[in-house]
Design an enzyme around this catalytic site. Sequence first.
Site, PDB file in Angstrom:
ATOM      1  N   GLY A  66     -17.343 -11.519  10.597  1.00  0.00           N
ATOM      2  CA  GLY A  66     -17.673 -11.765   9.193  1.00  0.00           C
ATOM      3  C   GLY A  66     -16.921 -10.816   8.266  1.00  0.00           C
ATOM      4  N   GLY A  67     -16.568 -11.298   7.081  1.00  0.00           N
ATOM      5  CA  GLY A  67     -15.894 -10.449   6.096  1.00  0.00           C
ATOM      6  C   GLY A  67     -14.529 -10.014   6.586  1.00  0.00           C
ATOM      7  N   ASP A  68     -14.276  -8.717   6.523  1.00  0.00           N
ATOM      8  CA  ASP A  68     -13.037  -8.136   7.057  1.00  0.00           C
ATOM      9  C   ASP A  68     -13.367  -7.411   8.361  1.00  0.00           C
ATOM     10  OD1 ASP A  68     -10.100  -7.216   6.361  1.00  0.00           O
ATOM     11  OD2 ASP A  68     -11.171  -5.539   7.272  1.00  0.00           O
TER      12      ASP A  68
ATOM     13  N   PRO B  86     -16.587 -14.069   3.643  1.00  0.00           N
ATOM     14  CA  PRO B  86     -18.035 -13.944   3.444  1.00  0.00           C
ATOM     15  C   PRO B  86     -18.854 -15.148   3.892  1.00  0.00           C
ATOM     16  CG  PRO B  86     -16.935 -14.445   1.382  1.00  0.00           C
ATOM     17  CD  PRO B  86     -15.851 -14.234   2.383  1.00  0.00           C
TER      18      PRO B  86
ATOM     19  N   LYS C   3     -24.802 -10.497  16.319  1.00  0.00           N
ATOM     20  CA  LYS C   3     -25.669  -9.323  16.160  1.00  0.00           C
ATOM     21  C   LYS C   3     -26.268  -9.384  14.771  1.00  0.00           C
ATOM     22  CE  LYS C   3     -22.699  -6.158  17.317  1.00  0.00           C
ATOM     23  NZ  LYS C   3     -22.026  -4.947  17.613  1.00  0.00           N
TER      24      LYS C   3
ATOM     25  N   THR D 203     -13.622  -9.088   2.301  1.00  0.00           N
ATOM     26  CA  THR D 203     -14.874  -8.382   2.562  1.00  0.00           C
ATOM     27  C   THR D 203     -15.923  -8.777   1.511  1.00  0.00           C
ATOM     28  OG1 THR D 203     -15.857  -6.262   3.099  1.00  0.00           O
ATOM     29  CG2 THR D 203     -14.322  -6.274   1.247  1.00  0.00           C
TER      30      THR D 203
ATOM     31  N   MET E  79     -25.397  -3.683   4.668  1.00  0.00           N
ATOM     32  CA  MET E  79     -26.545  -3.573   5.581  1.00  0.00           C
ATOM     33  C   MET E  79     -27.661  -2.787   4.917  1.00  0.00           C
ATOM     34  SD  MET E  79     -24.577  -2.891   9.178  1.00  0.00           S
ATOM     35  CE  MET E  79     -23.191  -1.977   8.570  1.00  0.00           C
TER      36      MET E  79
ATOM     37  N   ASP F  64     -19.361 -13.812  15.556  1.00  0.00           N
ATOM     38  CA  ASP F  64     -20.536 -13.048  15.111  1.00  0.00           C
ATOM     39  C   ASP F  64     -21.638 -13.953  14.577  1.00  0.00           C
ATOM     40  OD1 ASP F  64     -19.538 -10.572  15.557  1.00  0.00           O
ATOM     41  OD2 ASP F  64     -18.932 -10.182  13.491  1.00  0.00           O
TER      42      ASP F  64
HETATM   43  C1  LIG Z   1     -22.098  -5.646   9.947  1.00  0.00           C
HETATM   44  S1  LIG Z   1     -21.737  -5.710   8.226  1.00  0.00           S
HETATM   45  C2  LIG Z   1     -20.258  -6.639   8.254  1.00  0.00           C
HETATM   46  C3  LIG Z   1     -19.449  -6.528   6.996  1.00  0.00           C
HETATM   47  C4  LIG Z   1     -18.197  -7.380   7.024  1.00  0.00           C
HETATM   48  N1  LIG Z   1     -17.262  -6.883   7.994  1.00  0.00           N
HETATM   49  C5  LIG Z   1     -17.521  -7.468   5.652  1.00  0.00           C
HETATM   50  O1  LIG Z   1     -16.373  -7.029   5.523  1.00  0.00           O
HETATM   51  O2  LIG Z   1     -18.133  -8.014   4.729  1.00  0.00           O
HETATM   52  C6  LIG Z   1     -22.937  -6.886   7.695  1.00  0.00           C
HETATM   53  C7  LIG Z   1     -23.373  -6.651   6.265  1.00  0.00           C
HETATM   54  O3  LIG Z   1     -22.378  -7.159   5.383  1.00  0.00           O
HETATM   55  C8  LIG Z   1     -23.006  -7.716   4.248  1.00  0.00           C
HETATM   56  N2  LIG Z   1     -22.704  -9.164   4.237  1.00  0.00           N
HETATM   57  C9  LIG Z   1     -21.918  -9.833   5.102  1.00  0.00           C
HETATM   58  N3  LIG Z   1     -21.790 -11.139   4.724  1.00  0.00           N
HETATM   59  C10 LIG Z   1     -22.549 -11.275   3.600  1.00  0.00           C
HETATM   60  C11 LIG Z   1     -22.835 -12.361   2.726  1.00  0.00           C
HETATM   61  N4  LIG Z   1     -22.301 -13.581   2.915  1.00  0.00           N
HETATM   62  N5  LIG Z   1     -23.660 -12.140   1.666  1.00  0.00           N
HETATM   63  C12 LIG Z   1     -24.197 -10.903   1.428  1.00  0.00           C
HETATM   64  N6  LIG Z   1     -23.951  -9.845   2.217  1.00  0.00           N
HETATM   65  C13 LIG Z   1     -23.134 -10.019   3.281  1.00  0.00           C
HETATM   66  C14 LIG Z   1     -24.496  -7.452   4.364  1.00  0.00           C
HETATM   67  O4  LIG Z   1     -24.771  -6.220   3.739  1.00  0.00           O
HETATM   68  C15 LIG Z   1     -24.645  -7.364   5.878  1.00  0.00           C
HETATM   69  O5  LIG Z   1     -25.801  -6.614   6.222  1.00  0.00           O
END
Ligand SMILES: C[S@@+](CC[C@H](N)C(=O)[O-])C[C@H]1O[C@@H](n2cnc3c(N)ncnc32)[C@H](O)[C@@H]1O
Length: 251
Positions: free
Chosen positions: A89-91, A14, A58, A119, A168, A37
Amino acid sequence: MSGLGKVYLVGAGPGAPDLITVRGARLLAQADVVLYDALVTPEMLAMCERAEKISVGKRSGQRSTAQTVINQRLVDCARRYQLVVRLKGGDPMLFGRADEELRALELEGIEVEVVPGITTAVAAAAATLQPLTKRGVARSVAFFTSSTAPDHPEHPALPETDTLIQYMGGREAAATAERLLAQGRRPDLPVIAVENCSRPDQRVLRLTLSDLAHGLNEGLEAAHGPVLVMIGEALQRREHQPADPQPERPA
Ligand SMILES: C[S@@+](CC[C@H](N)C(=O)[O-])C[C@H]1O[C@@H](n2cnc3c(N)ncnc32)[C@H](O)[C@@H]1O
């Protein structure tokens, strides 16, 4: 030997640099090139000591690199370098367009490995000390988004799970709350919105479903960072639960 490099889709987690896996960190240190990213932090890029770093970021509503261009860049990098990291970002396998990147690489016969990441949903549960399931209260969770592909503009049905986690969803969350109320969910159902989860500027907003239907309010309406919205009975504060951590303030 094919002469092609290997591509690793690596989950960055995150945001906090120590929330990447040990395997992910080792690959960042060894990588020849890293395509990253917009949500990847500078601290994490500092871990890519020897790599060429390419931003393919993006963010919604901002100028971004088209997915087809990213796919082609990955293929080009695998032709030029031995160890290519695509840092997401995340997973990587959740809301990350991984399917398109895997297809493009597989079409060219390029070896790929996926390194999972934390994630945001589970990071936000940890940050708020709020389990997403709860014995006798919540036994199902959905990770969903209302964001749709341009060629599928219709509103998809909302999940019917006990706990709902909207990715998102910053701009969509109020409309989601209205739809959940119309489906009979309780107006006082707990909602937690987390901006910049796990980063020094993390913000946590607690509200109800009926509040959310009126918008994310001054707390997060003007959020600049990514926002995750969590909805469900499991998110009810416990009686002696400590206050949510506040953003670090400069000394
Ligand atoms: C394109 S998605 C990617 C998600 C990512 N693959 C994951 O597993 O967390 C992007 C969305 O993930 C969420 N997100 C990602 N990083 C975040 C963070 N550090 N704090 C809050 N929301 C986050 C938000 O909802 C953001 O709009």
